[in-house]
Design an enzyme around this catalytic site. Structure first.
Site, PDB file in Angstrom:
ATOM      1  N   LYS A  69       0.862  -1.040   0.035  1.00 10.86           N
ATOM      2  CA  LYS A  69       0.004   0.195  -0.114  1.00 10.86           C
ATOM      3  C   LYS A  69       0.803   1.222  -0.036  1.00 10.86           C
ATOM      4  CE  LYS A  69      -2.153   1.599   3.590  1.00 10.86           C
ATOM      5  NZ  LYS A  69      -3.137   2.075   4.711  1.00 10.86           N
ATOM      6  N   ARG A 114      -9.877   0.374   8.100  1.00 17.67           N
ATOM      7  CA  ARG A 114      -9.197  -0.495   8.951  1.00 17.67           C
ATOM      8  C   ARG A 114      -8.607   0.104  10.129  1.00 17.67           C
ATOM      9  NH1 ARG A 114      -3.994   1.436   9.328  1.00 17.67           N
ATOM     10  NH2 ARG A 114      -2.684   0.834   7.524  1.00 17.67           N
ATOM     11  N   GLN A 142     -11.013  10.478  10.159  1.00 16.51           N
ATOM     12  CA  GLN A 142     -10.905   9.369  11.033  1.00 16.51           C
ATOM     13  C   GLN A 142     -11.592   9.452  12.311  1.00 16.51           C
ATOM     14  OE1 GLN A 142      -9.977   5.960  12.177  1.00 16.51           O
ATOM     15  NE2 GLN A 142      -9.363   6.652  10.248  1.00 16.51           N
ATOM     16  N   GLY A 226      -3.334   8.949  16.299  1.00 20.69           N
ATOM     17  CA  GLY A 226      -2.710   9.809  15.337  1.00 20.69           C
ATOM     18  C   GLY A 226      -1.143   9.801  15.318  1.00 20.69           C
ATOM     19  N   THR A 227      -0.542   8.915  16.165  1.00 19.01           N
ATOM     20  CA  THR A 227       1.032   9.042  16.231  1.00 19.01           C
ATOM     21  C   THR A 227       1.453   7.761  15.441  1.00 19.01           C
ATOM     22  OG1 THR A 227       1.151  10.372  18.207  1.00 19.01           O
ATOM     23  CG2 THR A 227       3.129   9.040  17.633  1.00 19.01           C
ATOM     24  N   ASP A 228       1.826   7.987  14.203  1.00 14.58           N
ATOM     25  CA  ASP A 228       2.413   6.987  13.606  1.00 14.58           C
ATOM     26  C   ASP A 228       3.789   7.096  12.840  1.00 14.58           C
ATOM     27  OD1 ASP A 228       1.595   8.807  11.696  1.00 14.58           O
ATOM     28  OD2 ASP A 228       0.390   7.294  10.498  1.00 14.58           O
ATOM     29  N   LYS A 232       5.440  12.901  16.107  1.00 12.52           N
ATOM     30  CA  LYS A 232       3.948  13.197  16.405  1.00 12.52           C
ATOM     31  C   LYS A 232       3.723  12.533  17.789  1.00 12.52           C
ATOM     32  CE  LYS A 232       2.113  12.052  11.616  1.00 12.52           C
ATOM     33  NZ  LYS A 232       1.098  11.106  10.993  1.00 12.52           N
TER      34      LYS A 232
END
Length: 331
Positions: A69, A114, A142, A226-228, A232
């Site tokens: 992806k 997902r 989201q 939110g933190t990826d 962040k």
């Protein structure tokens, strides 16, 4: 060899949230059953006002499907400057037995679905049985998807919502009340929203602590979305000190997730993390053990979630005759 092409409308017609929740549960279980090969994902940050683009690759041994992806987000000028959305995604599916490309599908909706489903899975495993009130810090797409998913598995009686953009907050209230009939209270401050929460959902692109430890009441379940990426942050690291911390992937969350912050400040050690959510779903570790526990689910998003969800969509498309085939490889 025929490859199937599915656009966003096709994808949206082929799966519903309840099925996505089941797919994500299967993904987490597969991950903790040695059925998944999932390399570290790659993120490219582009100069402002552009955002970032991530690449996630996964192999599901059980289904013999490899997925890749590419997803982008934060391109705020896209709608006006380029006539395309601020975030987009594309998923490629390969038959792992031959590595032939079997499907190209729009991935923007799948990412939202997902990710929303991941929050719902964590609520099933970790929230109090009598939880009824949700606080939403962030009210974008989201945030809506989280409500769409969580409402599939529990009754939400009220939502307390906060956003730094009043217009976005007002649209969220109107949309949620119209779609779900759930009362939305627009909070004057983050603290005001959080203090009411049985379940706290954070879905911002925060760069610092948005939620303070002393705002969290006993028994709250926190869905940290939110933190990826490193840099962040949404939660005060002190929240982790006395909480039950559950992650989607320890490898990812310790390096790129919300959990990195308390680890970096030595507030907790890796051994203090309760476990990965797949371990709870498989019954290897307990979920919530009493009503006063503060639980945190740190979700960085995993390729296997895309893999399993996209595979279901592909099978549904074949069964229903949806999409367009084209010849990509010739033998």
């Amino acid at each position: 060899m025929q490859t199937l092409l599915l656009n966003k409308e096709d994808v949206g017609s082929l799966i519903r949230m309840r099925e996505v929740i089941g797919a994500v549960e299967d993904a987490y279980k597969a991950f903790n059953s040695d059925q998944v090969v999932q390399p570290d994902y790659i993120g490219i940050h582009l100069p402002s006002p552009r955002g970032e683009m991530d690449f996630k690759l996964g192999y599901n041994k059980a289904s013999e499907v490899i997925s890749m992806k590419a997803s982008s987000g934060g391109f705020v000028d896209n709608p006006t400057a380029h006539g395309v959305p601020s975030g987009m995604g594309t998923i490629l599916l390969f038959d792992a037995r031959s590595c032939a490309l079997t499907c190209v599908m729009d991935g923007s909706l799948i990412t939202g679905l997902r990710t929303g489903a991941a929050g719902a899975v964590s609520v099933k495993a970790l929230a109090r049985q009598n939880a009824r009130t949700v606080a939403s810090i962030g009210t974008g797409n989201q945030a809506r998807m989280q409500i769409r998913a969580i409402s599939e598995i529990m009754t939400i009686e009220k939502i307390h919502a906060w956003d730094s953009h009043p217009d976005t907050l007002a649209r969220y209230k109107e949309d949620i009340e119209s779609e779900f009939g759930i009362s939305v209270v627009t909070a004057n401050s983050k603290r005001e929203a959080v203090e009411h929460a049985d379940i706290l959902v954070t879905t911002t692109r925060g760069k610092g602590s948005l939620v303070e430890a002393d705002w969290i009441k006993a028994g709250t379940h926190i869905v940290a979305i939110g933190t990826d990426q490193r840099g962040k942050q949404e939660l005060d690291p002190e929240i982790f000190r006395n909480a039950k911390v559950v992650v989607d992937s320890m490898a990812q969350c310790a390096e790129k997730g919300e959990t990195w912050h308390p680890l970096n400040r030595n507030i907790i050690a890796k051994d203090d993390v309760h476990g990965e959510i797949g371990e709870i779903l498989l019954g290897r570790k307990p979920g919530r053990e009493d009503d006063d526990e503060v639980t945190i689910f740190d979700s960085t998003g995993m390729a296997i979630q895309d893999n399993v969800t996209a595979s279901r969509i592909y099978r549904n498309a074949i069964d229903k005759g949806v999409g367009t085939f084209f010849e990509f490889f010739k033998s």
